[in-house]
Design a protein around this motif. Structure first.
Motif, short mmCIF file in Angstrom:
data_model
loop_
_atom_site.label_atom_id
_atom_site.label_comp_id
_atom_site.label_asym_id
_atom_site.label_seq_id
_atom_site.Cartn_x
_atom_site.Cartn_y
_atom_site.Cartn_z
N GLU A 130 0.82 -1.21 0.00
CA GLU A 130 0.00 0.00 0.00
C GLU A 130 0.86 1.27 0.00
OE1 GLU A 130 -0.03 -1.43 4.39
OE2 GLU A 130 0.20 -2.28 2.37
N PHE A 131 2.04 1.20 0.61
CA PHE A 131 2.95 2.35 0.59
C PHE A 131 3.55 2.53 -0.80
CE2 PHE A 131 2.44 1.74 5.05
CZ PHE A 131 2.75 2.94 5.66
N ALA A 132 3.97 1.42 -1.41
CA ALA A 132 4.53 1.49 -2.77
C ALA A 132 3.49 2.00 -3.77
CB ALA A 132 5.04 0.11 -3.19
N GLU A 133 2.23 1.59 -3.60
CA GLU A 133 1.16 2.07 -4.48
C GLU A 133 0.93 3.55 -4.28
OE1 GLU A 133 -2.02 2.24 -7.21
OE2 GLU A 133 -0.40 0.77 -6.93
N ALA A 134 0.97 4.00 -3.03
CA ALA A 134 0.80 5.43 -2.77
C ALA A 134 1.91 6.24 -3.42
CB ALA A 134 0.77 5.67 -1.26
N GLY A 141 1.11 11.97 -10.26
CA GLY A 141 0.39 13.24 -10.16
C GLY A 141 -1.07 13.11 -9.81
N GLN A 142 -1.49 11.96 -9.29
CA GLN A 142 -2.92 11.73 -9.08
C GLN A 142 -3.51 12.58 -7.96
OE1 GLN A 142 -4.00 7.59 -8.94
NE2 GLN A 142 -2.77 7.06 -10.72
N ILE A 143 -2.68 13.02 -6.99
CA ILE A 143 -3.22 13.92 -5.97
C ILE A 143 -2.55 15.30 -6.05
CG2 ILE A 143 -3.89 12.05 -4.40
CD1 ILE A 143 -1.40 12.91 -2.67
N GLY A 144 -1.92 15.58 -7.17
CA GLY A 144 -1.22 16.85 -7.31
C GLY A 144 0.08 16.85 -6.52
N GLU A 145 0.50 18.04 -6.08
CA GLU A 145 1.74 18.18 -5.32
C GLU A 145 1.47 17.94 -3.83
OE1 GLU A 145 4.82 18.74 -6.45
OE2 GLU A 145 4.02 18.60 -8.51
N PRO A 146 2.28 17.12 -3.15
CA PRO A 146 2.09 16.95 -1.71
C PRO A 146 2.22 18.27 -0.96
CG PRO A 146 3.53 15.23 -2.57
CD PRO A 146 3.35 16.24 -3.67
N MET A 147 1.27 18.53 -0.07
CA MET A 147 1.30 19.75 0.75
C MET A 147 1.55 19.42 2.22
SD MET A 147 -1.77 22.14 -0.80
CE MET A 147 -3.09 21.07 -0.14
N ILE A 148 0.89 18.37 2.72
CA ILE A 148 1.05 17.96 4.12
C ILE A 148 1.19 16.44 4.16
CG2 ILE A 148 -0.02 17.85 6.40
CD1 ILE A 148 -1.45 20.45 5.78
N LEU A 187 7.78 10.10 0.53
CA LEU A 187 6.47 10.42 -0.03
C LEU A 187 6.36 11.90 -0.40
CD1 LEU A 187 4.20 8.27 2.32
CD2 LEU A 187 4.73 7.81 -0.08
N ALA A 188 6.97 12.77 0.38
CA ALA A 188 6.93 14.20 0.06
C ALA A 188 7.79 14.52 -1.16
CB ALA A 188 7.41 15.02 1.25
N LEU A 249 -1.73 14.77 1.97
CA LEU A 249 -2.67 15.72 1.39
C LEU A 249 -1.98 16.44 0.24
CD1 LEU A 249 -5.38 17.28 1.44
CD2 LEU A 249 -4.28 18.88 3.04
N GLY A 250 -2.56 16.32 -0.96
CA GLY A 250 -2.01 16.99 -2.12
C GLY A 250 -2.86 18.16 -2.56
N THR A 251 -2.39 18.86 -3.56
CA THR A 251 -3.13 20.00 -4.07
C THR A 251 -4.42 19.58 -4.75
OG1 THR A 251 -1.80 19.90 -6.09
CG2 THR A 251 -1.08 21.44 -4.37
N GLU A 252 -4.53 18.29 -5.12
CA GLU A 252 -5.72 17.85 -5.84
C GLU A 252 -6.37 16.61 -5.23
OE1 GLU A 252 -4.83 17.41 -10.02
OE2 GLU A 252 -3.49 19.15 -9.99
N GLY A 253 -5.97 16.22 -4.03
CA GLY A 253 -6.58 15.04 -3.43
C GLY A 253 -5.81 14.59 -2.21
N VAL A 254 -6.21 13.46 -1.65
CA VAL A 254 -5.60 12.94 -0.43
C VAL A 254 -5.40 11.43 -0.56
CG1 VAL A 254 -7.81 12.54 0.74
CG2 VAL A 254 -5.73 12.95 2.10
N LEU A 255 -4.33 10.93 0.02
CA LEU A 255 -4.08 9.50 0.13
C LEU A 255 -4.00 9.14 1.60
CD1 LEU A 255 -1.30 8.95 -2.56
CD2 LEU A 255 -3.50 7.77 -2.51
N ILE A 256 -4.72 8.12 2.01
CA ILE A 256 -4.67 7.63 3.39
C ILE A 256 -4.12 6.21 3.32
CG2 ILE A 256 -5.99 7.07 5.46
CD1 ILE A 256 -7.99 9.25 4.54
#
Length: 347
Positions: A130-134, A141-148, A187-188, A249-256
């Motif tokens: 799950e980490f490798a997939e994230a 670019g699926q969640i944009g640029e990582p922000m947090i 990840l960042a 948290l990205g500019t266009e989505g989030v991964l948990i």
């Protein structure tokens, strides 16, 4: 060479995880268990096919051919064991944390480079599915640029007794949260530049810990070179079970990433008790696929010339972040990683 002759150094929990995987590997043979405690080494060996045991790497080398070692011993022993192995021409898999100081990290890296051997660090979260997939989704670019980026690790028991002494371990932030420091940077997609840490000791005294400056809870704020922000929190012991999760948290989505639940199962027995959800009891269970995959990568780097996926630079950066965080809570201020000197250790 078509198969590796591998020795496991350190007869503890992490060593046992690696040794079991080596013993089942299609292209590696576990040919030695090395630990100064003969009784512990023999118990360990009995769990993994009863390879011969030795009190030192020198004696194991004299007994027969070796190609590689897995080092899973207390942190303050890493530098000398890794340098000894590399100078003997052995490929080195080194568990986290890489070492106590940046100078020790540099000594290990230099020894491996001189000998021309593979050196891989034990950050198994990078290999967990799950980490490798994230990571793949972030790079796509699926969640944009990582922000947090927020990461947590909570363990159900105290760190081993030797780790209560910060001068020999760098404390819980190293022993428990090294994985978090590596994972958030990975990840960042950028190095950590600055940290601010707060720690506290809530359970140590009640459990017999008397070491000076021991802490069992920590929260670290992070700033990355690409302007992303992050947090790491750690607790050990967190009696409810083992828990390791990340949110990006990205500019266009989030991964948990990750779940406290051990299985996708809810059990209901009694309306007065309510629902019972199985949880992870420890890190060997939680990251079992990751441990297998990192072994595969190490073997492939040696036998096939594949790139080393987790390098000395990765291990060194995590050590620098831990040292900066420890200085932060001791000095009650934010600390930049470039303030950490080569010989600095946590006092």
């Amino acid at each position: 060479m078509s198969r590796l002759c591998v020795a496991s150094i350190g007869a503890g929990r992490a060593g046992l995880v690696h040794a079991r995987n080596i013993a089942r590997h299609a292209r590696a043979d576990l040919v030695a268990v090395i630990d100064q405690n003969a009784e512990a080494a023999q118990r360990f060996a009995a769990e993994v096919g009863a390879p011969p045991t030795y009190p030192s790497l020198e004696e194991a080398l004299a007994a027969g051919p070796l190609d590689a070692v897995f080092i899973a011993t207390p942190t303050h022993t890493h530098r000398d064991l890794a340098v000894e192995a590399a100078e003997a021409g052995l490929h080195v898999f080194l568990e986290k944390p890489m070492a106590i100081s940046l100078q020790e990290c540099d000594d290990v890296e230099a020894a491996a480079a001189r000998a021309g051997v593979v050196l891989q660090l034990g950050f198994m979260r990078r290999f967990q599915p799950e980490f490798a997939e994230a990571k793949a989704r972030i790079e796509a670019g699926q969640i944009g640029e990582p922000m947090i980026v927020k990461s947590l690790t909570r363990g159900p028991g105290l760190p081993p007794a030797w780790a209560h002494d910060l001068s020999r371990s760098n404390g819980m932030l190293a022993e428990v949260n090294s994985h978090d420091f590596d994972c958030v940077r990975w990840l960042a997609g950028a190095p950590i530049e600055r940290v601010y840490a707060e720690v506290t000791n809530r359970k140590g005294a009640a459990r017999g810990v008397t070491a000076d400056q021991f802490y069992d809870n920590a929260v670290v704020s992070l700033r990355f070179a690409n302007e992303a922000l992050g947090t790491i929190d750690g607790t050990c012991p967190a009696d409810y079970g083992y828990d390791g999760r990340v949110e990006v948290l990205g500019t266009e989505g989030v991964l948990i990433i990750g779940d406290v639940r051990g299985t996708a199962l809810i059990e209901v027995r009694d309306r007065t008790v309510g629902a019972i959800t199985p949880i992870h009891h420890g890190w060997p269970q939680r990251f079992a696929p990751g441990y297998v995959a990192e072994l595969d990568a190490f073997v492939a780097a040696i036998l096939d010339g594949a790139p080393v996926p987790v390098t000395a630079e990765d291990g060194r950066h995590a050590v620098a972040a831990v040292l900066a965080a420890n200085r932060s809570w001791q000095e009650e201020r934010p600390v930049r990683l470039d303030e950490v000197t080569a010989g600095e250790v946590t006092a």
